[in-house]
Design a protein around this motif. Sequence first.
Motif: not given
Length: 465
Positions: A84-88, A96-100, A104-109, A116-118
Amino acid sequence: MNRFCDYKSCQYFNKQPSIEQRSKLNKVMCPLCMNANYCSNRCRDLDWPIYHKEICKKSQPDRARSCNDTIDSCSTTSVRRKAEEFEIISIGSKLELGRGSYGSVKLVKDKQNGLLYAMKIMNKRQVFEYCSVENLKREIKIQRRLVHPHICKLHHYFEDKENVYLILEYAQNGSLFNYIKKRSKLPENEAFVYFFQTCLGIDYLHKNKIIHRDLKPENLLLDHEGNIKICDFGWSAESLTEKRMTFCGTYEYMAPEMLNKQPHDFSLDVWSLGILLYELLHGNAPYRGKNNEELGNKIKSGQPINFALTLSNDVVSLIKSILKYIPGERLTMNQIFEHPWMVKHASNYNIEIQTYVYKTQNPTRQIPTANFQSKQKSIDIQKKEPLSRPISQDQNKLKEQSNNYKPYQNDYKQEEFNKPRISRISNRNEIMMHQHQLQQQQQEEKLSFMDRVFLAFGCLNREKK
């Protein structure tokens, strides 16, 4: 009598090992219900989808209690964070940035500092079913302690009842794989930039006793300045006091010893570096096949590879010296850095290679990043275009070189080269094989003696089959 191993296909099922054998085995419990015992992690992971999975489902209180212990047993620690501390953040229409394989990998703030982080989100059920809990722990443990400008930084990791979350450095310009496909192929001066930075990261890993084992353009990211960031340490191994036997990686980048299921060491990554340099210059890996079996046979055969006629003799010599069938004959990392092709291009960029080679074991030492990019050109953040123009090259000259670079002739359609390659998940295939064998065994146990006799002669009727 208490069983030493609860896996029914284990040699120690309903059998106590000798004192000498016991000293070589580790008693392992199911991390969910804490009831089942196994002689090794392998038996525990193989038993889960076949037998023990249903037992764990019935013990919901225990499962809920121990579910949060999936990654807590890692030796590293992390500041406790929550999802909850990260906003998508959505990028256009993409969430999504990608899927494995596991999520998945998402861009979050980060709501605390606005950075910004992945965020890599992995579903626990999928992770455990594919028997990669140990891979996940190893990935976190290794990546948490790596500090290098060309390795993707792991900032935080945490979990809830459903998922495991990795908060990673955000590489704004995507993967090197996508960049290569966009450019088709790269001229030698630009290929040197990405190859050299990848070599610096791999050399750092090796000097810290870590082998990556899944090096490929899909696992090489580009940051906001177009610099390489090595990622995905799920198949990495550390503290290599002896050679490893795990069959893992991606077929196009597998070394002969891996395909032959022979012991391997650091030279495995060196082979992958040779394949990487070839792909940078040609737009595809040197060995191709209609399926993995055909591809593997070509690599194991040791047949010579073809090169584009536009390449210099120096770079062909470097690739050939790396892609040696016998691991001990391959160049070492130091020999790669000292190769004439590397020295020549480093000189064109006015850099001293040894200045950037990580020489000590101290991971806290600050390592400089070579500035290959033009200071006059800025990145368009919205378009996310990597900087690809070296500072010492005239843009028109580089464009002319790119136009004169003839397409590499091959027997496969370009669409096949544009598909990201999937790493082999060895345990998944092994589990399926065991499931098939056990199903056959269970069916045979249900047959009478005469049925088995008829089955042996192929006379059993279709219904009983």
